[in-house]
Motif scaffolding. Sequence first.
Motif, PDB file in Angstrom:
ATOM      1  N   UNK A   1      -7.199   9.281  53.749  1.00  0.00           N
ATOM      2  CA  UNK A   1      -6.347   8.361  54.504  1.00  0.00           C
ATOM      3  C   UNK A   1      -6.046   7.048  53.790  1.00  0.00           C
ATOM      4  N   UNK A   2      -6.142   7.046  52.461  1.00  0.00           N
ATOM      5  CA  UNK A   2      -5.879   5.810  51.720  1.00  0.00           C
ATOM      6  C   UNK A   2      -4.386   5.518  51.680  1.00  0.00           C
ATOM      7  N   UNK A   3      -4.057   4.242  51.794  1.00  0.00           N
ATOM      8  CA  UNK A   3      -2.649   3.840  51.851  1.00  0.00           C
ATOM      9  C   UNK A   3      -2.200   3.137  50.572  1.00  0.00           C
ATOM     10  N   UNK A   4      -3.151   2.863  49.686  1.00  0.00           N
ATOM     11  CA  UNK A   4      -2.794   2.098  48.497  1.00  0.00           C
ATOM     12  C   UNK A   4      -3.612   2.579  47.296  1.00  0.00           C
ATOM     13  N   UNK A   5      -2.939   2.656  46.146  1.00  0.00           N
ATOM     14  CA  UNK A   5      -3.582   3.195  44.947  1.00  0.00           C
ATOM     15  C   UNK A   5      -3.389   2.223  43.775  1.00  0.00           C
ATOM     16  N   UNK A   6      -4.452   2.000  43.028  1.00  0.00           N
ATOM     17  CA  UNK A   6      -4.380   1.181  41.813  1.00  0.00           C
ATOM     18  C   UNK A   6      -4.567   2.103  40.610  1.00  0.00           C
TER      19      UNK A   6
END
Lengths: 362, 522
Positions: B152-157
């Motif tokens: 459910x992650x909404x942001x990726x680096x």
Amino acid sequence: MQINLSDMSDFARGSAFLGTGGGGDPHLGRLFCETAIRQYGAPKVISLDELDPEANVYTIAMMGAPTVIVEKLICGDDAILAIKKLESITGRPATALMPIEIGGINSTLPIALAARLGLPVVDADGMGRAFPELQMTTFNVYGVPLSPFVLADEHLESVIIEAMDGKSAESIGRAVAMQMGLAVMISCYPMKGADAKRAGIAGTMSAALGIGRAIAEGRRHGDPVQNLLSYLRTTAYYHHCREIFDGKIVDLLRETTRGFSIGRCTLEALDHSQSRMEITFQNENLVARQDGRLRAMVPDLICIVDRETGEPITTEALKYGVRAKVIAASVPPMMRTPQAIDCFGPRAFGIDEDFVAIENLT
Amino acid sequence: MALPGGPEHMRIGVDVGGTNTDAVLMAGHQVVAWSKSPTTADVSTGIQNAIQSILSDSGVSPKDISVVMIGTTHFTNAFVERKHLLEVGVLRLALPAARGIPPLADWPEEMKRAIGEHIFDVSGSYQYDGRTNSALDEAAVAAAADEMVRRGLKSVAITGVFSHVKPDMELRAGEIVAERAPGVSISLSHRIGRLGMLERENATVMNACLADLSTRVVRSFGEALQRLKIDAPFFVSQNDGTLMSGATVQKYPVLTFASGPTNSMRGAAYLSGLKNAIVADIGGTTTDVGVLVNGFPRESSVTVDIGGVRTNFRMPDILSVGLGGGSIVRTGGAVSVGPDSVGFELIRQARVFGGDVLTASDIAVAAGLAEMGDKSRVSDLAPDLVSRALAAIQFKVAEAVDRMRTSAEALPLILVGGGAVLVSGAVPGAAEIVRPEYAAVANAIGAAIAQVSGEVDRVFAYAEIGRDTALGAASAEAIEQAVAAGAARQTVQVIDVEEVPLAYVPGGAVRLRVRAVGDLVH
């Protein structure tokens, strides 16, 4: 003795001090150690006295450019490979690890690798500080051959060098390191415990930790530099020490020649005396002169530290306006013998002068 | 200085600080109106109030505004206070390198908890000269993206070894993640940091955890302008004093982290007309001293910790000393001023405001340098004590100025900020002291005059291609980047060239950094 997680920041700071400007920022080495210690536990640190004369002592270090190491960081498996490879050549499994140099990032690597391999680290090294070239060690001076010498990269490729002498091993090794991407692990100077006792500089890991602690403790009481000097006076090697200048960096000249950062840093006294100190460096600080008068020279230590915090300042981080104190200190007697001075005294750096020890200078 | 829109158009500069939101209305080189209002929790109400106030004061119609430029410390504060942060998928392209130091290795525990520890290591890296070191493992990137969706992650680096030398693998990994995880926000490290993978990765993760907040804040900027019936586009200032679009700041909020001090220095440069000078911004608690080189703040060359996390993004080299209007004055024995301060309690605790703490502001009032509160409450101070306190203030400023000087040559000192009155006499090391008009809103003016930039930071082999060719190639690329960022081509110039020879590397490898800036096309 052990070097624990909570000791790593002091140890890294002490290593940076003994790096005398070179050796790279030990921050990454510290993180590598902390990661390894969390996973495998802190390694045992043993003194040269405790070391079995029959022990198989191996070194582990990085060779390359600090600017590449900050990008590729540290793999770790390549270091294990370098050690394993060297073991297979000598036919003797490692029973202890030891730093080649106690300055900068390379002082930290044996701690992490010893943790991973379950080996002890020997409280000693071959430089008593940092030097730019691999043959500039007491190991080499006192008859421990640099070869066989293994380089390994993160792809787990390895190269074995068997050179005629230390200087040749260094130059072949540097060419190989370039081709391998300039952040490679090396293991060399394989030796017996008896060789380490004879050719190693005892107690330098403890000294690095002590130096880092003295600076940190001095900060809590208000005078880190004074506290550092008090500590150095209690050590076996660095006890001829003094603050040779208190000033501000007013000029900085840097250029790259033969793969080294060579230059000159000029400080001006803060007491309005107009007095100036000029420090020449080749990665590490080499010679300090005040108004033309010699104050300290290699192999004695010349360290530039922040005058308020005592934090060691690496050559890369020098910049105009920084207020700094310059600390000079003696090195162990075994680093000042004629054959040692031939190997890493002023002439080894192209300075055509005789070495004069700090205690004979005013 | 040519400005976007030309003199006939009106520009608004806004600075959203922790305490105050300042706004300034400018026509060409003229400051038409300015205001200070309290910053609000939602940011946009504070902006709306500040702009409303300058529009009312000036009688200028919202439709005559051609552009709005906003500077804010909101994202920095949110990160440091761990408010409104997203959990982040940390994707590192490095294997087989860098295994010994995992991502987030040097983050404080509470920060790690705030962003989760969703770490994905895959193969893919370059050498220092751009050669491939290990090929990108696209299948592993896809698998990582699927797992991020599952969590459910909404942001990726995404951070790759030497990606600032060659960004291709990061770009490709970004494409794959976007495909597998539609709608996820993606931060790429080569857009954010420079040499030093760990610090660049840290900055990229910081950026990624602000993705949700940045979307909301940028939207609220737009809404505030809409409510004011301002139809003009808005830009946000970044760390180096140049501008980025709302769309860019939404993607790269971390690039605003140091814009506050940068804007006040740039504002000082503009108001004084000086390009090379030292700027001291004297506030309530601290004095921030920086150096202007060619009209831009000199950047820091060392790593900067934010919220306990090491970063290496573009930051002005600022020396902060504990001296401001609220600094506490001690008189037992030697007179000392600061470093502690009553801060925002000044209006209750200072002597002139009825309190019983002797502050630098009380000294200023007693010396006749400022008028505030009740002067009779400091009439008992001995003239000798007042002059010794002023000397202590002077000494602190002089020491900070001396420390920040770039060369032995004395530079002019520009004083800005509410506490500038504290400095009354000459400052050793300063060629002259300049006190520009509107110094109290220098930061908002800095936002209003910002430009756009392009930068190249790479290792070049001088021995192979020669210094001139390398410099030419890097300059051309920096100029193209500035144009791509929205600069008018004819205004773009190279303002900074920095060469750092690489130690321990034979073959004349030099790290070359070239920066070009230009005025915004409008």
